[in-house]
Scaffold this motif. Structure first.
Motif, PDB file in Angstrom:
ATOM      1  N   SER A   1       0.856  -1.186   0.000  1.00  0.00           N
ATOM      2  CA  SER A   1       0.000   0.000   0.000  1.00  0.00           C
ATOM      3  C   SER A   1       0.891   1.236   0.000  1.00  0.00           C
TER       4      SER A   1
ATOM      5  N   GLY B   1       1.268   5.477   0.083  1.00  0.00           N
ATOM      6  CA  GLY B   1       0.606   6.715   0.471  1.00  0.00           C
ATOM      7  C   GLY B   1       1.590   7.866   0.494  1.00  0.00           C
TER       8      GLY B   1
ATOM      9  N   THR C   1      -3.327   4.515  -1.407  1.00  0.00           N
ATOM     10  CA  THR C   1      -4.168   5.024  -0.328  1.00  0.00           C
ATOM     11  C   THR C   1      -4.082   6.536  -0.266  1.00  0.00           C
TER      12      THR C   1
ATOM     13  N   ALA D   1      -3.188   4.097   6.760  1.00  0.00           N
ATOM     14  CA  ALA D   1      -2.554   2.877   6.258  1.00  0.00           C
ATOM     15  C   ALA D   1      -1.514   2.350   7.238  1.00  0.00           C
TER      16      ALA D   1
END
Length: 312
Positions: free
Chosen positions: A148, A150, A182, A188
């Protein structure tokens, strides 16, 4: 595919795996190594993976950051206990207005990076990866592998999906690495801690693999209690973790192959543990907002004792 040049700072089970995947897909990747340098320089990297084994007979290997080219994206894959090295390692390698991609566990990690290098962009990456280094330049990928991403901004304000994130995501996806983007990096990071705090911590304290923790009703209950406290910590910083996310992490772990966590491996190898970045920072973040997390605090104190005794 982009023409970005990548650097890997920390070619271990995580950095070595992702860096090798990127090079295998045709990207220009440069690896900083320590103990594995001579082996990798002469023989390259070996990847055993559930997604297919491959070998890179030649890689751009360095044992000195000053000898590396300046890169568009520098991936920080060191354990956080080695971050004291970053003021020497990062500045020579990152291009002006380049991207530092932080693939490390814990909270407030990007803040440390921002204090070391300016005129760069910082992206946090949360890796859901089961991999181990089984020999010099030899990495075994057991399960999962998605990341993920970000964007970091001051005070962890939600930045949304940026073009930088999308470009890097495209490179990773072309290399066969699943990517989730994200809009909120702080959320996250708390979500990753839902897994990291109970399983890393309990694996050391109870000398157990993930499957053993999930198979016993008492330890499974303890895992769930710790996950609920992580959610309370997240809520203290304005981030909500849904019950469904906690259930998803439990389900993931039940399906996972028996796994000795990275913290347990570090403990067994008598290496310092990432207690502060993963657990200490989380406790302090919640306490600053007036929220006390008793089970996590108990786990923190136990780990600090075991780590201190192990280092002696």
């Amino acid at each position: 595919m982009g023409d970005r040049k990548y650097a890997i700072i920390g070619t271990g089970a995580l950095g070595g795996f992702y860096g090798a995947k990127l090079q295998h897909a045709g990207l220009d990747v440069h690896f900083l190594l320590k103990s594995d340098y001579e082996q990798v320089r002469q023989h390259g990297l070996i990847i055993e993976s559930k997604d297919g084994d491959f070998t890179l007979p030649q890689v751009n290997a360095y044992n000195d950051a000053d000898k590396m080219p300046q890169c568009d994206v520098v991936i920080v894959a060191l354990k956080t206990i080695q971050n004291y090295l970053l003021p020497q390692l990062l500045p020579p390698v990152i291009k002006n207005n380049g991207v530092v991609l932080v693939l490390q566990n814990g909270l407030d990690i990007e803040l440390e990076i921002a204090q070391i290098v300016s005129n760069v962009n910082i992206i946090g990456g949360l890796c859901f990866l089961c991999s181990n280094k089984v020999g010099q330049g030899h990495i075994r990928h057991l399960d999962y592998g998605h990341i993920s991403l970000g964007e970091y901004s001051h005070n962890y304000e939600a930045e949304g999906i940026t073009n930088r994130m999308q470009q890097i995501a495209n490179d990773f996806q072309n290399a066969g690495i699943a990517i989730e983007l994200t809009e909120d990096l702080l959320l996250a990071r708390w979500q990753k801690l839902v897994w990291n705090i109970p399983y890393n911590g309990l694996s050391v304290v109870l000398n157990a693999r993930t499957d053993e923790l999930m198979a016993n009703s008492y330890t499974r209950q303890l895992v769930e209690q710790l996950m609920d406290e992580v959610a309370a910590g997240a809520k203290s910083t304005g981030r909500i973790i849904a019950d469904s996310f906690i259930q998803k992490m439990l389900d993931y772990t039940v399906k996972m192959k028996p796994y000795r966590t990275s913290m347990k491996i570090d403990y067994d190898e008598q290496r310092p543990l990432e207690v502060e970045a993963i657990i200490g920072n989380s406790l302090r973040k919640a306490q600053a907002a007036g929220v006390f997390l008793p089970q996590i605090n108990c786990l923190y104190n136990q780990l600090k004792f075991l780590d201190s005794r192990n280092q002696r």
